[in-house]
Design an enzyme around this catalytic site. Structure first.
Site, PDB file in Angstrom:
ATOM      1  N   GLY A 153      14.553  -0.314   4.344  1.00 58.00           N
ATOM      2  CA  GLY A 153      13.681  -0.827   5.397  1.00 58.00           C
ATOM      3  C   GLY A 153      12.364  -0.069   5.451  1.00 58.00           C
ATOM      4  O   GLY A 153      11.892   0.283   6.515  1.00 58.00           O
ATOM      5  N   HIS A 154      11.782   0.192   4.273  1.00 54.56           N
ATOM      6  CA  HIS A 154      10.512   0.918   4.210  1.00 54.56           C
ATOM      7  C   HIS A 154       9.846   0.711   2.858  1.00 54.56           C
ATOM      8  O   HIS A 154      10.431   0.137   1.950  1.00 54.56           O
ATOM      9  CB  HIS A 154      10.728   2.415   4.460  1.00 54.56           C
ATOM     10  CG  HIS A 154      11.624   3.066   3.457  1.00 54.56           C
ATOM     11  ND1 HIS A 154      12.984   3.167   3.641  1.00 54.56           N
ATOM     12  CD2 HIS A 154      11.364   3.626   2.259  1.00 54.56           C
ATOM     13  CE1 HIS A 154      13.524   3.778   2.597  1.00 54.56           C
ATOM     14  NE2 HIS A 154      12.557   4.071   1.738  1.00 54.56           N
ATOM     15  N   ARG A 155       8.626   1.174   2.763  1.00 52.08           N
ATOM     16  CA  ARG A 155       7.893   1.273   1.508  1.00 52.08           C
ATOM     17  C   ARG A 155       7.264   2.656   1.501  1.00 52.08           C
ATOM     18  O   ARG A 155       7.517   3.453   2.403  1.00 52.08           O
ATOM     19  CB  ARG A 155       6.855   0.152   1.364  1.00 52.08           C
ATOM     20  CG  ARG A 155       5.884   0.030   2.507  1.00 52.08           C
ATOM     21  CD  ARG A 155       5.079  -1.278   2.396  1.00 52.08           C
ATOM     22  NE  ARG A 155       4.432  -1.576   3.649  1.00 52.08           N
ATOM     23  CZ  ARG A 155       3.132  -1.550   3.870  1.00 52.08           C
ATOM     24  NH1 ARG A 155       2.301  -1.216   2.882  1.00 52.08           N
ATOM     25  NH2 ARG A 155       2.629  -1.845   5.036  1.00 52.08           N
ATOM     26  N   HIS A 197      11.371  -2.449   0.887  1.00 54.66           N
ATOM     27  CA  HIS A 197      12.684  -2.799   0.343  1.00 54.66           C
ATOM     28  C   HIS A 197      13.824  -2.493   1.304  1.00 54.66           C
ATOM     29  O   HIS A 197      13.736  -1.606   2.148  1.00 54.66           O
ATOM     30  CB  HIS A 197      12.921  -2.091  -0.993  1.00 54.66           C
ATOM     31  CG  HIS A 197      12.829  -0.597  -0.895  1.00 54.66           C
ATOM     32  ND1 HIS A 197      11.629   0.074  -0.856  1.00 54.66           N
ATOM     33  CD2 HIS A 197      13.790   0.343  -0.808  1.00 54.66           C
ATOM     34  CE1 HIS A 197      11.859   1.371  -0.756  1.00 54.66           C
ATOM     35  NE2 HIS A 197      13.169   1.553  -0.729  1.00 54.66           N
ATOM     36  N   ILE A 252       6.452   4.299   4.985  1.00 54.84           N
ATOM     37  CA  ILE A 252       5.837   3.275   5.829  1.00 54.84           C
ATOM     38  C   ILE A 252       6.974   2.337   6.245  1.00 54.84           C
ATOM     39  O   ILE A 252       7.550   1.649   5.405  1.00 54.84           O
ATOM     40  CB  ILE A 252       4.760   2.483   5.057  1.00 54.84           C
ATOM     41  CG1 ILE A 252       3.694   3.419   4.502  1.00 54.84           C
ATOM     42  CG2 ILE A 252       4.156   1.405   5.955  1.00 54.84           C
ATOM     43  CD1 ILE A 252       2.760   2.760   3.491  1.00 54.84           C
TER      44      ILE A 252
END
Length: 122
Positions: A44-46, A91, A116
């Protein structure tokens, strides 16, 4: 956008040997693995800088990637598959089988400021 690499695998009557050397397009600074996952969604981030290579060593899982333009799901169901995740790829990992072990190789050491969490606007 994230993309799959097929890692070189040698197979004979004794079993399989999969080679990672020279296949990963970055210097590896961090290695971690995820296992024992229930029906939770991980990730749940990049990132600002980190490139990752994800290999499901055992079992399987799905990784969904959104690069701000396209969303694509990748099924990691073989230790010979390696998903390269670019920093811009927001992702999530899900659909872990009970026996799944997902190993991640990263181009950077852990840095909380590199994450992020906001997804791209639809």
């Amino acid at each position: 956008m994230a993309h799959l690499l097929n890692l070189t695998t040698f197979t004979d009557k004794r079993g399989n040997l999969t080679v990672i050397e020279k296949a990963i397009p970055f210097d590896i600074k961090r290695i971690f693995y995820i296992y024992g996952v229930d029906d939770s969604i991980r990730g749940g981030h990049r990132h600002h800088q980190t490139i990752q290579a994800a290999i499901c060593l055992k079992g399987s899982c799905t990784i969904s990637n959104n690069d701000g333009k396209n969303t694509e799901n990748f099924e990691l169901d073989s230790p010979a598959k390696c998903l390269i995740i670019d920093p811009k790829d927001w992702h999530q990992m899900f659909n872990f089988t009970p026996d799944a072990i997902l190993m991640v190789l990263a181009s950077e050491y852990y840095d909380e400021q590199d994450y992020i969490f906001e997804n791209y606007k639809a």
